[in-house]
Design a protein around this motif. Structure first.
Motif, PDB file in Angstrom:
ATOM      1  N   VAL A 142       0.781  -1.059  -0.004  1.00 21.48           N
ATOM      2  CA  VAL A 142       0.075   0.088   0.026  1.00 21.48           C
ATOM      3  C   VAL A 142       0.781   1.172  -0.010  1.00 21.48           C
ATOM      4  N   PRO A 143       0.947   1.957  -1.221  1.00 24.24           N
ATOM      5  CA  PRO A 143       1.987   2.820  -1.138  1.00 24.24           C
ATOM      6  C   PRO A 143       1.724   4.243  -0.392  1.00 24.24           C
ATOM      7  N   ASP A 144       2.832   4.586   0.155  1.00 26.25           N
ATOM      8  CA  ASP A 144       2.378   5.747   1.178  1.00 26.25           C
ATOM      9  C   ASP A 144       2.138   7.031   0.228  1.00 26.25           C
ATOM     10  N   PRO A 145       1.656   8.401   0.695  1.00 30.39           N
ATOM     11  CA  PRO A 145       1.306   9.300  -0.060  1.00 30.39           C
ATOM     12  C   PRO A 145       2.410  10.028  -0.725  1.00 30.39           C
ATOM     13  N   PRO A 146       2.302  10.511  -2.037  1.00 29.22           N
ATOM     14  CA  PRO A 146       3.337  11.259  -2.722  1.00 29.22           C
ATOM     15  C   PRO A 146       4.002  12.389  -1.951  1.00 29.22           C
ATOM     16  N   MET A 147       5.366  12.765  -2.188  1.00 28.26           N
ATOM     17  CA  MET A 147       5.867  13.866  -1.217  1.00 28.26           C
ATOM     18  C   MET A 147       5.489  15.269  -1.484  1.00 28.26           C
ATOM     19  N   GLY A 148       5.467  16.007  -0.722  1.00 27.22           N
ATOM     20  CA  GLY A 148       4.952  17.420  -1.019  1.00 27.22           C
ATOM     21  C   GLY A 148       3.476  17.954  -0.530  1.00 27.22           C
ATOM     22  N   LEU A 149       2.757  16.732  -0.114  1.00 27.18           N
ATOM     23  CA  LEU A 149       1.406  17.134   0.152  1.00 27.18           C
ATOM     24  C   LEU A 149       1.042  17.006   1.670  1.00 27.18           C
ATOM     25  N   GLY A 150       2.321  16.814   2.648  1.00 26.23           N
ATOM     26  CA  GLY A 150       2.120  16.862   3.965  1.00 26.23           C
ATOM     27  C   GLY A 150       1.310  15.869   4.765  1.00 26.23           C
ATOM     28  N   LEU A 151       1.042  14.432   4.295  1.00 24.32           N
ATOM     29  CA  LEU A 151       0.336  13.460   4.671  1.00 24.32           C
ATOM     30  C   LEU A 151       1.324  12.599   5.307  1.00 24.32           C
ATOM     31  N   ASP A 152       0.729  12.088   6.220  1.00 23.53           N
ATOM     32  CA  ASP A 152       1.333  10.985   7.160  1.00 23.53           C
ATOM     33  C   ASP A 152       1.816   9.565   6.367  1.00 23.53           C
TER      34      ASP A 152
END
Length: 258
Positions: A142-152
């Motif tokens: 389950v990929p983590d969120p893209p970088m730059g969105l400030g999501l955990d």
């Protein structure tokens, strides 16, 4: 070169590297109109560090986003930061410097003594493993969120055990989503089959990637709709002799930063 290409080519390491433990090869197209794709690798003692990024858009801001990602990743690596924290540092750096932009990416560490792979996937296509002339694994998660969105982060660090002569494939969507004029995608299956067939022919990694890029260009009648980037890393035992490799990317200003 476009401005994005001028900036990125000065950051990217050479397109090929080999020693008695690992062979790394990378290709990025279009070479002189780079948008948001970038790759990086470095050897630090017994560890191979690899990263690949695909920034939102195809403009100068996309190139800046990819540049920030590489710079932040290198800073964290030199400070001994682990991969999840490195991805979070990249996330914060992009958010701070480029409003409303993000980048997907995979950051990986390969232990060259044991073949143990650790990686973090930030919204990117999963790496593939080729062994003995066939695909043996898709490193899905389950990929983590893209970088730059400030999501955990939710998944964090992942692991896989390689065997000697295994080849890792990292790639961006410009490889598998490349479309012919009539809308036929190049596709994941064709990509994997191409790599396996060239490996069976005994072709070197740089030449394989050069021909892959040519095949993708031909599939799209010479006009890419998106940056296409691929990086391979083959883990070798110290008893194997390294391939004699030549730089496979077009001549461009660069500095190999370890």
């Amino acid at each position: 070169m476009t401005l994005s290409a001028e900036v990125l080519w000065n950051l990217l390491p050479p397109g090929a590297f080999a020693d008695d433990r690992v062979v790394v090869s990378a290709a990025l197209e279009p070479a002189y109109e780079v948008g948001g794709d970038a790759y990086d690798y470095a050897i630090d003692g017994d560890t191979l560090h690899v990263s690949i990024f695909d920034a939102m858009g195809h403009d100068t801001a996309a190139g800046l986003t990819a540049t920030i990602a590489i710079g932040s990743a290198r800073t964290s690596r030199r400070q001994g930061t682990n991969l999840p924290a490195t991805s979070e540092a990249i996330d914060a750096a992009i958010a701070e410097q480029v409003t409303g932009r993000f980048a997907t990416g995979v950051l990986a560490d390969l232990d060259l003594r044991t073949g143990r792979l650790a990686w973090v996937n930030r919204g990117h296509h999963p790496p593939l493993v080729i062994r003995g002339g066939r695909q043996v694994a898709t490193l899905t998660s389950v990929p983590d969120p893209p970088m730059g969105l400030g999501l955990d982060l939710s998944t964090g660090l992942l692991h896989y055990q390689l065997e000697p002569a295994d080849r890792l494939l990292f790639y961006t969507d410009g490889i598998i989503e490349a479309q012919s004029p009539d809308g036929e995608p190049f596709g994941l299956e064709r990509f994997i089959d191409f790599i396996i067939r060239r490996e069976a022919d005994g072709m070197s990694a740089p030449e394989t990637l050069r021909r892959l890029i040519q095949a993708i260009l031909a599939h799209q009648r010479g006009r890419l709709q998106d940056d296409a980037t691929v990086l391979t890393a083959e883990w070798r035992t110290q008893r194997q002799q390294p391939l004699i490799l030549e730089r496979s990317r077009p001549t461009a200003p660069h500095e190999a930063t370890q």
